[in-house]
Design a protein around this motif. Structure first.
Motif, PDB file in Angstrom:
ATOM      1  N   ILE A  63      35.626  40.985  46.188  1.00  0.00           N
ATOM      2  CA  ILE A  63      36.237  40.396  44.804  1.00  0.00           C
ATOM      3  C   ILE A  63      37.361  39.787  45.212  1.00  0.00           C
ATOM      4  N   ALA A  64      38.326  40.360  45.872  1.00  0.00           N
ATOM      5  CA  ALA A  64      39.555  39.791  46.113  1.00  0.00           C
ATOM      6  C   ALA A  64      39.578  38.585  46.980  1.00  0.00           C
ATOM      7  N   VAL A  65      38.932  38.758  48.016  1.00  0.00           N
ATOM      8  CA  VAL A  65      38.666  37.407  48.768  1.00  0.00           C
ATOM      9  C   VAL A  65      38.204  36.296  47.940  1.00  0.00           C
ATOM     10  N   LYS A  66      37.116  36.491  47.319  1.00  0.00           N
ATOM     11  CA  LYS A  66      36.421  35.231  46.598  1.00  0.00           C
ATOM     12  C   LYS A  66      37.661  34.678  45.665  1.00  0.00           C
ATOM     13  N   GLY A  71      41.315  30.379  44.302  1.00  0.00           N
ATOM     14  CA  GLY A  71      42.411  30.073  43.670  1.00  0.00           C
ATOM     15  C   GLY A  71      42.566  30.974  42.345  1.00  0.00           C
ATOM     16  N   HIS A  72      41.583  31.817  41.858  1.00  0.00           N
ATOM     17  CA  HIS A  72      41.637  32.561  40.595  1.00  0.00           C
ATOM     18  C   HIS A  72      42.462  33.884  40.708  1.00  0.00           C
ATOM     19  N   THR A  73      43.739  33.607  40.988  1.00  0.00           N
ATOM     20  CA  THR A  73      44.442  34.884  41.335  1.00  0.00           C
ATOM     21  C   THR A  73      45.761  35.377  40.164  1.00  0.00           C
ATOM     22  N   ASP A  78      39.179  41.826  37.670  1.00  0.00           N
ATOM     23  CA  ASP A  78      38.839  43.329  37.727  1.00  0.00           C
ATOM     24  C   ASP A  78      37.799  43.459  39.015  1.00  0.00           C
ATOM     25  N   GLY A  79      37.997  44.677  39.801  1.00  0.00           N
ATOM     26  CA  GLY A  79      37.449  45.075  40.675  1.00  0.00           C
ATOM     27  C   GLY A  79      38.013  44.504  42.100  1.00  0.00           C
ATOM     28  N   ALA A  80      39.037  43.561  42.036  1.00  0.00           N
ATOM     29  CA  ALA A  80      39.708  43.097  43.226  1.00  0.00           C
ATOM     30  C   ALA A  80      40.648  44.248  43.742  1.00  0.00           C
ATOM     31  N   VAL A  81      40.530  44.540  45.304  1.00  0.00           N
ATOM     32  CA  VAL A  81      41.230  45.481  45.841  1.00  0.00           C
ATOM     33  C   VAL A  81      41.857  44.889  46.917  1.00  0.00           C
ATOM     34  N   ILE A  82      43.383  44.984  47.022  1.00  0.00           N
ATOM     35  CA  ILE A  82      44.164  44.221  48.049  1.00  0.00           C
ATOM     36  C   ILE A  82      44.976  45.251  48.849  1.00  0.00           C
TER      37      ILE A  82
END
Length: 165
Positions: A63-66, A71-73, A78-82
């Motif tokens: 999710i974070a990579v996508k 450019g949607h940062t 929600d669900g992104a993990v860095i």
């Protein structure tokens, strides 16, 4: 050194920080479970901090990579993990004009869940320190205070690297 060679070296180093000596997942940090399998995530960026002489590889779950690639940062979904993997830096003996990773320092994660972490601006922060991956349980407020300068960037310092198409 070619880009793929560096990536291979970093991936080998990441693999060496996978689990503590007892091969068990570490205890939770700030109430967050250690993300099993993060070592296979894709790279979002790298950074070098001159102030504390560390090199960091920033990885993301799918999710974070996508989000990073598109450019949607701001905000991150929600669900992104860095994940941020940190090593002390060192001058390379075989390449005097370059630096590379030395001793592993810690691995830390930012977990985006606006409902669960509503009290900490939608992010949960966790860190595991040293080769034994000892949980750093100083609370979310400690992390928030450090990330305050980038609150307008959804509390994230990392600038995703632009990859060629």
């Amino acid at each position: 050194m070619k880009r793929m060679q560096w990536l291979f070296i970093f991936m080998m180093l990441i693999g060496s920080t996978a689990l503590p000596a007892n091969n068990q997942l570490p205890r939770n940090s700030n109430g967050i479970t250690y993300p099993d399998g993060w070592q296979r995530w894709q790279t979002i960026a790298v950074s070098h901090r001159h102030d504390n002489k560390t090199i960091r590889m920033i990885l993301g779950n799918p999710i974070a990579v996508k989000a990073a690639r598109s450019g949607h940062t701001n905000p991150w979904p929600d669900g992104a993990v860095i994940a941020k993997v940190v090593w002390k830096d060192k001058k390379l003996s075989h390449w005097p004009s370059a630096i590379g990773p030395d001793a592993f320092v810690h691995v830390e994660f930012m977990v985006k869940d606006t409902e669960k972490f509503a009290d900490s601006y939608g992010w949960g922060w966790a860190r595991w320190v040293g080769r034994d991956l000892v949980p750093f349980n100083q609370g979310q407020k400690t992390c928030i205070s450090c990330h305050t300068p980038v609150k307008a960037r959804d509390w994230v310092f990392t600038e995703p690297t632009k990859f060629p198409e």
